[in-house]
Scaffold this active site. Sequence first.
Site, PDB file in Angstrom:
ATOM      1  N   CYS A 275      46.486  36.347  38.821  1.00 42.21           N
ATOM      2  CA  CYS A 275      45.486  37.398  38.582  1.00 42.21           C
ATOM      3  C   CYS A 275      45.361  37.720  37.108  1.00 42.21           C
ATOM      4  O   CYS A 275      44.880  38.784  36.747  1.00 42.21           O
ATOM      5  CB  CYS A 275      45.859  38.666  39.322  1.00 42.21           C
ATOM      6  SG  CYS A 275      45.662  38.537  41.072  1.00 42.21           S
ATOM      7  N   ARG A 421      42.967  40.564  42.230  1.00 42.47           N
ATOM      8  CA  ARG A 421      41.765  39.726  42.310  1.00 42.47           C
ATOM      9  C   ARG A 421      40.866  40.363  43.365  1.00 42.47           C
ATOM     10  O   ARG A 421      41.187  40.347  44.551  1.00 42.47           O
ATOM     11  CB  ARG A 421      42.197  38.314  42.705  1.00 42.47           C
ATOM     12  CG  ARG A 421      41.129  37.253  42.611  1.00 42.47           C
ATOM     13  CD  ARG A 421      41.726  35.891  42.896  1.00 42.47           C
ATOM     14  NE  ARG A 421      42.394  35.346  41.738  1.00 42.47           N
ATOM     15  CZ  ARG A 421      41.813  34.554  40.838  1.00 42.47           C
ATOM     16  NH1 ARG A 421      40.551  34.188  40.991  1.00 42.47           N
ATOM     17  NH2 ARG A 421      42.498  34.111  39.818  1.00 42.47           N
TER      18      ARG A 421
END
Length: 626
Positions: A275, A421
């Site tokens: 991420c 995310r």
Amino acid sequence: MDNKTIDFLKQRLGGEGLNKLKKIDNPHLHQFIAKYIEHCNPDKVFVCADTPEDVAYIRDAAVRNGEEAELATNGHTIHFDNYYDQARDKEHTLILVPTGVDLGPTIKTGDRDECLKEIHEIMKDIMKGRELYMRFFCLGPTNSVFSIPVVQLTDSAYVAHSEDLLYRHGYEEFIRQGPNARFFKMVHSAGELDERKTSMNLDKRRIYIDLEGDTVYSANTQYGGNTIGLKKLSMRLAINHGSQEGWLTEHMLVMGIHGPKGRVSYFTGAFPSLCGKTSTAMLDGETIVGDDIAYLREKDGEVRAVNVEKGMFGIIMGINSKDDPIQWKALHTPNELIVSNVLVTPEKGVHWIGKDGDVPPSGHNHSGEWHIGKKDKDGKEIPPSHPNARFTLSLETLENLDSALHDPKGVVVAGMVYGGRDSDTWVPVEESYDWAHGIITKGASLESETTAATLGKTGVRKFNLMSNLDFLSIPIGQYIQNNLDFANDLKKTPLIFSVNYFLKDKDGNFLNEKTDKKVWYKWMELRAHGDVDAVDTPTGRIPKYEDLKRLFKEVLSKDYSDDDYKKQFMIRIPESLAKIDRIKKIYETQVNDTPKIVFDVLETQRHRLLDAQKKYGDYITPDKLR
Ligand code: SPV
Ligand code: MN
């Protein structure tokens, strides 16, 4: 040391090794070492006292044993893990608890007595024919309230070598702390190796974490996340200690954000794998203290953080010269560096997924001899490198290293960031209303969508509170309560933010460029000092357009349009409500000890969202809220 222990250790370590050990006045340490040498039964034992010669011995042993091989660039080596030993083995990583102790449904535990018996059976004589490397390290800076000494016993020179790059030497710290040292103990064996020197008995791969004994056992595996005892394995022990002693162990980067007039403000950040955590820690123009694990303590009413480590075990996939110039340079400079599970060309160069340039037609990688199009036994095409392939280096080799890395006092934390995310809910950056609001609606509500690099379906949201779910050794509710209580004695409370680098429009296009995050951090830095105002929304405080417009110009020389601002910072009411429902359900059904305030804060947020929805509809651009 009692005579029996001395006699035994002398016979196994030799005079020189024994002398190194005797300098540490700690009978408990000596007994532990004697017990596991006897149990694992290596042919040879090497005691590393952190001298340059001792450290070099281990580095050379990794190559001599065939666990690493030299590459064309000076100092670089390649290590391979078994094709099926490429990630953390969540299934067989257990926290050992006595009968009757329940850590809740999300934490994998094993019965302490049974598991200790099993792992001792597995490890009996497991090092026969091999050399044991004994190393001493320190988690956190040495000579500090943060310091935790760790002893590592391993028959893998690769593990002992990796730890040398990743952790601070601790032999002197053990001597300093003497009999009072409260230390962690790690026993690891790669088990039987195949002709490629990778662990072959993966059916007996076990990672057992014994909280009561502050000991971790890891067997029949080599992948760093399962074997580098000081990383995520010690992390579980530290979370347990912190919980009892009132400090925090977090899966967080630590970085200096450089504000106006030479001001540096330190931020921590928690992000699940893939991420953008490392790329955030490496943001150009800012300075890195750490990229993975932090200890946080309250001191004089402030939060202080240290990097538990001093190196980086980073994902190599996707690193390219344009997006990651500093890492690219480190990966191309003669220096001590281990790469793992990438493609090695006949010229001893390396290639990985997403590297600049063409994929070499053949070479060898984690699957053995490799060529484009090669398939594994399940018919799956094997990429040139594993998506979780890594590089290991010391932060000291990076040009963006922050000077506070080894400061025993740690750095004062101005802000904490949580990011996942998220294609459709969170705005790119948002400040919480207060500590509890941040801990609950940002940290404890963190989710991340799966990517092609993880197993299973892509785009599925996975709950991962504080990105620490995999590493908790205490019940989730207690962990949240510890985080909430941590602010009780603070005079200066860090601001808590969420970020989302992955927001998309309806057509699936990203709404931000990778580099936009630079602006978000500059804005957060200004907020930490009250230098800019914000717009209140039902979910938190967002930047004002004028401030972003100025920062985009200053930082990225970009014209930031009002249209982009509205698209990116639009409050998405249906998605935000759905998120509250999901998170509430998790805390109702998967956590036994959720503090009541979690539900209260989520409910209050829901009401704010519903009120706004009545007034402005489902999708609210920020201009309506000012
Ligand atoms: C992570 O996956 O969060 C890592 C790598 O930092 S590992 O050491 O495997 O945990
Ligand atoms: Mn990590």
